[in-house]
Enzyme design. Structure first.
Site, PDB file in Angstrom:
ATOM      1  N   HIS A 164       0.918  -1.181   0.167  1.00  0.00           N
ATOM      2  CA  HIS A 164       0.095   0.110  -0.106  1.00  0.00           C
ATOM      3  C   HIS A 164       0.894   1.233  -0.058  1.00  0.00           C
ATOM      4  O   HIS A 164       1.937   1.246   0.940  1.00  0.00           O
ATOM      5  CB  HIS A 164      -0.909   0.189   1.139  1.00  0.00           C
ATOM      6  CG  HIS A 164      -1.984   0.852   1.103  1.00  0.00           C
ATOM      7  ND1 HIS A 164      -3.187   0.561   0.525  1.00  0.00           N
ATOM      8  CD2 HIS A 164      -2.079   2.143   1.493  1.00  0.00           C
ATOM      9  CE1 HIS A 164      -3.919   1.475   0.723  1.00  0.00           C
ATOM     10  NE2 HIS A 164      -3.452   2.409   1.072  1.00  0.00           N
TER      11      HIS A 164
ATOM     12  N   ASP B 180     -13.761   3.415   7.574  1.00  0.00           N
ATOM     13  CA  ASP B 180     -12.659   4.204   6.747  1.00  0.00           C
ATOM     14  C   ASP B 180     -13.276   4.752   5.695  1.00  0.00           C
ATOM     15  O   ASP B 180     -12.919   5.736   5.138  1.00  0.00           O
ATOM     16  CB  ASP B 180     -11.599   3.209   6.410  1.00  0.00           C
ATOM     17  CG  ASP B 180     -10.418   3.948   5.562  1.00  0.00           C
ATOM     18  OD1 ASP B 180     -10.026   4.983   6.314  1.00  0.00           O
ATOM     19  OD2 ASP B 180     -10.193   3.640   4.479  1.00  0.00           O
TER      20      ASP B 180
ATOM     21  N   LYS C  15      -7.702  -0.977   6.685  1.00  0.00           N
ATOM     22  CA  LYS C  15      -7.980  -1.702   5.503  1.00  0.00           C
ATOM     23  C   LYS C  15      -7.299  -3.184   4.924  1.00  0.00           C
ATOM     24  O   LYS C  15      -7.607  -3.950   4.905  1.00  0.00           O
ATOM     25  CB  LYS C  15      -7.836  -0.820   4.214  1.00  0.00           C
ATOM     26  CG  LYS C  15      -8.975  -0.002   4.086  1.00  0.00           C
ATOM     27  CD  LYS C  15      -8.943   1.091   3.000  1.00  0.00           C
ATOM     28  CE  LYS C  15      -7.688   1.867   2.811  1.00  0.00           C
ATOM     29  NZ  LYS C  15      -7.932   3.171   3.072  1.00  0.00           N
TER      30      LYS C  15
ATOM     31  N   SER D 177      -6.207   4.657   8.849  1.00  0.00           N
ATOM     32  CA  SER D 177      -7.018   4.320   7.634  1.00  0.00           C
ATOM     33  C   SER D 177      -6.227   3.289   6.712  1.00  0.00           C
ATOM     34  O   SER D 177      -6.953   2.349   6.360  1.00  0.00           O
ATOM     35  CB  SER D 177      -7.040   5.743   6.991  1.00  0.00           C
ATOM     36  OG  SER D 177      -7.240   5.499   5.519  1.00  0.00           O
TER      37      SER D 177
ATOM     38  N   ARG E 124     -12.385  13.088   5.086  1.00  0.00           N
ATOM     39  CA  ARG E 124     -11.008  13.775   5.235  1.00  0.00           C
ATOM     40  C   ARG E 124     -10.572  14.493   3.801  1.00  0.00           C
ATOM     41  O   ARG E 124     -10.137  15.337   4.172  1.00  0.00           O
ATOM     42  CB  ARG E 124      -9.922  12.567   5.696  1.00  0.00           C
ATOM     43  CG  ARG E 124     -10.030  12.083   7.366  1.00  0.00           C
ATOM     44  CD  ARG E 124      -9.558  11.083   7.509  1.00  0.00           C
ATOM     45  NE  ARG E 124      -8.076  11.393   7.223  1.00  0.00           N
ATOM     46  CZ  ARG E 124      -7.301  10.348   6.655  1.00  0.00           C
ATOM     47  NH1 ARG E 124      -7.672   9.447   6.389  1.00  0.00           N
ATOM     48  NH2 ARG E 124      -5.961  10.769   6.355  1.00  0.00           N
TER      49      ARG E 124
END
Ligand code: URA
Length: 444
Positions: A82, A161, A187, A183, A168
């Site tokens: 990620h 999220d 996930k 966040s 956000r």
């Protein structure tokens, strides 16, 4: 629980109790706390931060707000990567099929564009027909069949999220180490992984530009992952210029396909290989870094990674012909070359300006509901440190119409600075593990 008191408590620099975080997340996800109160609380977190117990409680509550991918009885190891977000960052599009071709399953769950950065989901959806909205059952079945699925955060995964991320994005509350960490990790921890690699961006185009804070972000996420049974490693990589040449959804898919064909830009390939090596090593799919790199290179030279990408596209309803003919991607209505306005050395290619310009061209969201135009963007062929002569072609603008061309050319004029000197900063600067941060060769 009196929400205004909790907001004031955080605003004044005090910790909110873990059980209150759990309730806040539950009630916000269920629609019992309005966006304006959550926005105020998020802004207080941006300024005041979170203590470790608060961060753990927030992350666990976000994770618990949904379901998880479960792979009971599935033999292959599973890894994912990620990125904290960048401009021109199409690494996921190459990495998922490359790693899956090396015998490691990749249940890749990605996000949409956030702020000035592009999102993998939006890029994938520029492929005609591609469906990112897989259910957990579909994702699991596809990972078991093909070793790879590239999906969006389903309504079942960390719905808290999903809601907070969108809020956000439009309330100036992205740039916070604990909020980004919670966040991303809420996930990723739902993916049922055996290993996670994080690409933490640093430099002017990153959400956390300062290198030492980028290491802090990496350490924060690693601690969350490791404490929850997911071995996690991070690389800190440069985002003081766009990654690769293409910036914009369809253009980036085209460049990713070039990369899978073995002719991607050097910087894009270097970051992709480095992250891929970490993924293979984390789950024991390679004996050492040399072996990992050899396997990943073979996935490209053999054509297996490109073929895997085609099969994933087809399985998710997209037109797999895109891997042979990128001309089927959405095409911009107007294209114009940008030429160097003077001779000199490129001193900056400012990623934030490029990311904002893509938004202005219609390629990003200004409000949560906006539709995006996947065809627009830029191809920038210079990097800081390159010498150019006045009139050299250094970039192209892809826009809907002539007005877009004019705004794109003007953005390039601001983003590409040409001076007397310039320098390309090292691409990969740190490798961070639970044991500490190691400076990469050449990073100083
Ligand atoms: N990516 C995420 O998933 N969340 C953030 O907050 C930032 C980048």
């Amino acid at each position: 629980m009196v929400i205004p008191s909790l907001i004031q408590h955080k605003r004044d620099g005090h910790a909110i109790a873990p059980e209150d975080w759990a309730r806040l997340v539950r009630d916000y996800t269920a629609g019992r706390i309005p966006d304006y109160q959550m926005s105020a609380l998020l802004m207080a977190v941006v300024f005041r931060g979170l203590e470790p117990l608060e961060l753990a409680a927030l992350t666990d509550a976000m994770l618990a707000s949904g379901d998880r991918l479960r792979f009971d009885g599935f033999a292959l190891p599973r890894a994912d990567k990620h990125s904290t977000g960048g401009v021109g960052d199409k690494v996921s599009l190459l990495l998922a099929p490359m790693v899956a071709s090396c015998g490691v399953a990749v249940p890749m769950m990605s996000g949409r564009g956030l702020g000035h950065t592009g999102g993998t989901l939006d890029k994938l959806e520029s492929i005609p027909g591609f469906r990112t909205g897989l259910s957990l059952g579909e994702a699991r079945a596809q990972v078991e069949r093909l070793g790879c699925a590239m999906l969006g955060q389903t309504p079942e995964i960390a719905p808290a999220d999903r809601k907070l991320y969108a809020l956000r994005d439009v309330t100036g509350t992205v740039e916070s180490i604990p909020l980004i960490s919670a966040s991303i990790m809420s996930k990723k921890l739902a993916e049922g992984l055996n290993g996670l690699v994080l690409d933490v961006k640093t430099g002017s185009g990153a959400f956390i530009p300062d290198p030492s804070r980028a290491v802090e972000l990496a350490r924060t996420m690693i601690a969350l992952g490791e404490a929850r049974g997911c071995p996690t490693v991070a690389l800190v990589t440069a985002m003081d210029r766009p990654l690769g040449r293409a910036c914009g959804h369809a253009l980036e898919v085209e460049e990713a396909v070039e990369g899978l064909r073995g002719s991607g830009p050097d910087d894009l390939m270097e970051v992709t290989y480095a992250l891929g090596c970490e993924m293979l090593l984390l789950v024991g799919a390679a004996t050492d870094a040399v072996d990992a790199r050899r396997r990943l290179e073979a996935s490209i030279s053999s054509g297996r990674a490109l073929e895997k990408f085609g099969r994933v596209i087809e399985a998710q309803g997209g037109n797999p012909a895109v891997i042979e003919d990128p001309g089927i991607l959405p095409q911009a209505g107007a294209v114009e070359v940008y030429r160097a306005p003077r001779s000199g050395v490129v001193s900056a290619v400012e990623p934030r300006r490029i990311g904002r310009a893509i938004l202005e061209l219609g390629g990003g969201r200004v409000t949560i509901e906006d539709a995006i135009d996947p065809s627009v963007g830029f191809v920038i062929t210079v990097k800081p440190g390159d010498r150019v002569a006045k009139g050299d072609p250094v970039a192209s603008v892809f826009a809907r119409d002539e007005a877009g061309i004019a705004s794109g050319l003007s953005a390039l004029g601001e983003a590409i600075e040409i001076g007397e000197q310039g320098r390309l900063t090292p691409l990969i600067t740190r490798r961070v593990t639970s044991r500490g941060a190691e400076v990469k060769a050449g990073a100083g």
